[in-house]
Write an enzyme that holds these catalytic residues in place. Structure first.
Site, PDB file in Angstrom:
ATOM      1  N   LYS A 136     -45.812  33.625   1.067  1.00  0.00           N
ATOM      2  CA  LYS A 136     -47.224  34.255   0.437  1.00  0.00           C
ATOM      3  C   LYS A 136     -48.433  33.764   1.670  1.00  0.00           C
ATOM      4  O   LYS A 136     -48.139  32.725   2.128  1.00  0.00           O
ATOM      5  CB  LYS A 136     -47.796  33.846  -0.805  1.00  0.00           C
ATOM      6  N   TYR A 221     -53.541  31.634  -5.214  1.00  0.00           N
ATOM      7  CA  TYR A 221     -52.841  31.045  -6.408  1.00  0.00           C
ATOM      8  C   TYR A 221     -53.601  31.285  -7.628  1.00  0.00           C
ATOM      9  O   TYR A 221     -53.130  31.753  -8.620  1.00  0.00           O
ATOM     10  CB  TYR A 221     -52.689  29.445  -6.289  1.00  0.00           C
TER      11      TYR A 221
HETATM   12  P1  NAD Z   1     -46.817  25.578   9.818  1.00  0.00           P
HETATM   13  O1  NAD Z   1     -47.897  25.597  10.663  1.00  0.00           O
HETATM   14  O2  NAD Z   1     -46.563  24.120   9.313  1.00  0.00           O
HETATM   15  O3  NAD Z   1     -45.447  26.219  10.441  1.00  0.00           O
HETATM   16  C1  NAD Z   1     -45.564  27.411  10.742  1.00  0.00           C
HETATM   17  C2  NAD Z   1     -44.139  27.620  11.753  1.00  0.00           C
HETATM   18  O4  NAD Z   1     -44.491  28.859  12.572  1.00  0.00           O
HETATM   19  C3  NAD Z   1     -44.088  26.646  12.731  1.00  0.00           C
HETATM   20  O5  NAD Z   1     -42.852  26.183  12.952  1.00  0.00           O
HETATM   21  C4  NAD Z   1     -44.659  27.325  14.119  1.00  0.00           C
HETATM   22  O6  NAD Z   1     -43.942  26.907  15.285  1.00  0.00           O
HETATM   23  C5  NAD Z   1     -43.906  28.854  13.753  1.00  0.00           C
HETATM   24  N1  NAD Z   1     -44.865  29.786  14.592  1.00  0.00           N
HETATM   25  C6  NAD Z   1     -44.101  30.821  15.045  1.00  0.00           C
HETATM   26  N2  NAD Z   1     -44.932  31.664  15.893  1.00  0.00           N
HETATM   27  C7  NAD Z   1     -46.083  31.050  15.810  1.00  0.00           C
HETATM   28  C8  NAD Z   1     -47.238  31.458  16.121  1.00  0.00           C
HETATM   29  N3  NAD Z   1     -47.594  32.501  16.891  1.00  0.00           N
HETATM   30  N4  NAD Z   1     -48.173  30.696  15.917  1.00  0.00           N
HETATM   31  C9  NAD Z   1     -48.159  29.653  15.156  1.00  0.00           C
HETATM   32  N5  NAD Z   1     -46.897  29.237  14.789  1.00  0.00           N
HETATM   33  C10 NAD Z   1     -46.089  29.841  14.927  1.00  0.00           C
HETATM   34  O7  NAD Z   1     -47.223  26.297   8.625  1.00  0.00           O
HETATM   35  P2  NAD Z   1     -46.819  26.264   7.335  1.00  0.00           P
HETATM   36  O8  NAD Z   1     -47.519  25.254   6.330  1.00  0.00           O
HETATM   37  O9  NAD Z   1     -45.289  25.952   7.001  1.00  0.00           O
HETATM   38  O10 NAD Z   1     -47.025  27.881   6.627  1.00  0.00           O
HETATM   39  C11 NAD Z   1     -46.265  28.835   6.840  1.00  0.00           C
HETATM   40  C12 NAD Z   1     -46.309  29.994   5.930  1.00  0.00           C
HETATM   41  O11 NAD Z   1     -45.809  29.314   4.573  1.00  0.00           O
HETATM   42  C13 NAD Z   1     -47.617  30.512   5.839  1.00  0.00           C
HETATM   43  O12 NAD Z   1     -47.538  32.034   5.351  1.00  0.00           O
HETATM   44  C14 NAD Z   1     -48.014  30.026   4.465  1.00  0.00           C
HETATM   45  O13 NAD Z   1     -48.975  30.314   3.619  1.00  0.00           O
HETATM   46  C15 NAD Z   1     -46.931  29.545   3.784  1.00  0.00           C
HETATM   47  N6  NAD Z   1     -46.646  28.385   2.778  1.00  0.00           N
HETATM   48  C16 NAD Z   1     -46.311  28.642   1.485  1.00  0.00           C
HETATM   49  C17 NAD Z   1     -46.155  27.517   0.637  1.00  0.00           C
HETATM   50  C18 NAD Z   1     -45.927  27.467  -0.739  1.00  0.00           C
HETATM   51  O14 NAD Z   1     -45.867  26.659  -1.699  1.00  0.00           O
HETATM   52  N7  NAD Z   1     -45.219  28.802  -1.121  1.00  0.00           N
HETATM   53  C19 NAD Z   1     -46.887  26.203   1.002  1.00  0.00           C
HETATM   54  C20 NAD Z   1     -47.032  26.096   2.488  1.00  0.00           C
HETATM   55  C21 NAD Z   1     -47.255  27.086   3.262  1.00  0.00           C
END
Ligand code: NAD
Length: 368
Positions: A136, A221
């Site tokens: 999401k 949320y």
């Molecule tokens: P994060 O920054 O920790 O991880 C993102 C990942 O994407 C990294 O490994 C990064 O290297 C990669 N990536 C690939 N291409 C990229 C680019 N062009 N720029 C930046 N990063 C790139 O982020 P996250 O917290 O893991 O969030 C990722 C997704 O998960 C988002 O859509 C967020 O909304 C979702 N999320 C959902 C929940 C949940 O509880 N459902 C919780 C946290 C995050």
């Protein structure tokens, strides 16, 4: 009869009379019999902080297994390979992952990258013939979401959104109570979702990658919660935006938005989404016969709460474990969670986010 078997049978009886009070994943988790059905073989795309959490949680899954990775960082791939025993042939980068099409060992790709990338990545995975689980928000607006739904439908693959709360036991129990009429006619929902965001250079504050600020990330949320707590779809929204730090929160990146939603029954919701206040994770809903309050309501848990009948006592089970086992049950057996987690469900939230942004910008009430 062993107490474990009694427990399973009780759940099974509940599962017949109230089909979705407990997710099938919990039934399997509680079973002493080894699971012998199909296993959903998943590759995770995006090995960041949430991807890492999902991978850990999947270690405890019964019906889903992490078998592959897609990442732009070779050192992360190596680390994950040795930690999760992932063979070289199941490792891809962002340039070559279309080749997943020829890999029968991967059933689904879980996209856990920045929001602005979900749409194109979903389309590529769908065209490779694999089921898609997208985090999401599913995209950065409803149009993107609808395109994702259409492409997955045409490719005959499932599109599921990472709505982990739809499998969370206390949330499921509250939704079931609402369906059973325990709260009477739902009248009012209050949702508060927020945290203080740090590093100003992160993708969450980059419009192209995030699609917006707090609303896309955490406000969603309260939107999704209002819909599953009240059991209706909103017909109008109003919204007010406050920005205290225009340097950190640039044009198109919302810091704080208060928003209201009106529902066909006359129920209303009043919500707050913010990137500049901590400890905001609270749902409250009142109906003509009772109430529920949950705090925390959507964090990783344990979720806590009470209703007019007493405290919520359902067990805490790692959300992402339940979600992935539940999604496997959905994909293989068509078992639906109490609230859908499909692409159409994602589009509903995206339409509301679009309307909230419009209402905040124009000051007008926006009809849905
Ligand atoms: P994060 O920054 O920790 O991880 C993102 C990942 O994407 C990294 O490994 C990064 O290297 C990669 N990536 C690939 N291409 C990229 C680019 N062009 N720029 C930046 N990063 C790139 O982020 P996250 O917290 O893991 O969030 C990722 C997704 O998960 C988002 O859509 C967020 O909304 C979702 N999320 C959902 C929940 C949940 O509880 N459902 C919780 C946290 C995050």
């Amino acid at each position: 009869m062993s107490s474990r078997r009694e427990f399973i049978e009780k759940l099974s009886i509940t599962a017949i009379s109230v089909p979705l009070l407990y997710s099938p994943a919990q039934l399997f988790a509680a079973s002493s019999e080894p699971y012998e059905g199909p296993i959903l073989k998943v590759a995770i795309m995006g090995l960041g902080s949430y991807g890492t959490r999902v991978a850990e949680a999947m270690q405890s899954c019964t019906r889903a297994k992490l078998v592959g990775v897609i990442s732009g960082t070779p050192s992360k791939i190596k680390k994950w390979q040795s930690k999760y025993d992932i063979p070289e042939k199941n490792c891809y980068n962002y340039d070559n992952f279309d080749a997943i099409k020829n890999n029968p060992d991967i059933d689904a790709v879980y996209i856990i990258t920045p929001n602005g990338l979900h749409k194109d990545q979903t389309i590529r995975v769908a065209k490779a013939g694999k089921h898609v689980i997208s985090e999401k928000p599913m995209g950065i607006n409803a149009q993107e979401g609808q395109e994702m739904v259409d492409v997955c439908k045409a490719a005959n693959v499932k599109l599921l959104i990472g709505y982990r709360m739809h499998f969370e036991p206390k949330t499921v129990a509250v939704i079931q109570m609402r369906k059973d009429g325990d709260f009477g006619q739902p009248k009012f929902f209050q949702g508060q979702s927020g945290f203080t965001i740090g590093d100003p250079t992160q993708w969450r504050l980059n419009k192209e990658l995030s699609g917006g600020g707090a609303m896309m990330d955490i406000g969603i949320y309260s939107i999704n919660g209002a819909r599953y707590m009240l059991g209706e779809e909103p017909v109008w929204v109003t919204a007010q935006e406050t920005k205290t730090d225009p340097i950190k929160f640039k044009e198109g990146i919302d810091e704080t938005i208060q928003f209201q939603m009106g529902f066909p029954s006359g129920a209303v919701a009043n919500c707050l989404s913010t990137y500049s206040m901590n400890n905001l994770d609270r749902f409250y809903m009142t109906g003509s016969k009772g109430f529920v309050e949950m705090q925390p309501s959507t964090g990783y848990g344990p979720i806590e709460g009470r209703t007019h009948k007493g405290p919520l006592t359902q067990p805490h089970i790692t959300h992402q474990t339940l979600q992935m086992d539940g999604m496997a049950a959905l994909i293989f057996d068509g078992v639906q969670p109490i609230v859908p987690v499909d692409g159409e469900e994602g589009v509903k939230d995206m339409k509301i986010i679009d309307a909230i942004f419009k209402a905040a910008k124009t000051g007008q009430k926006v009809t849905l």
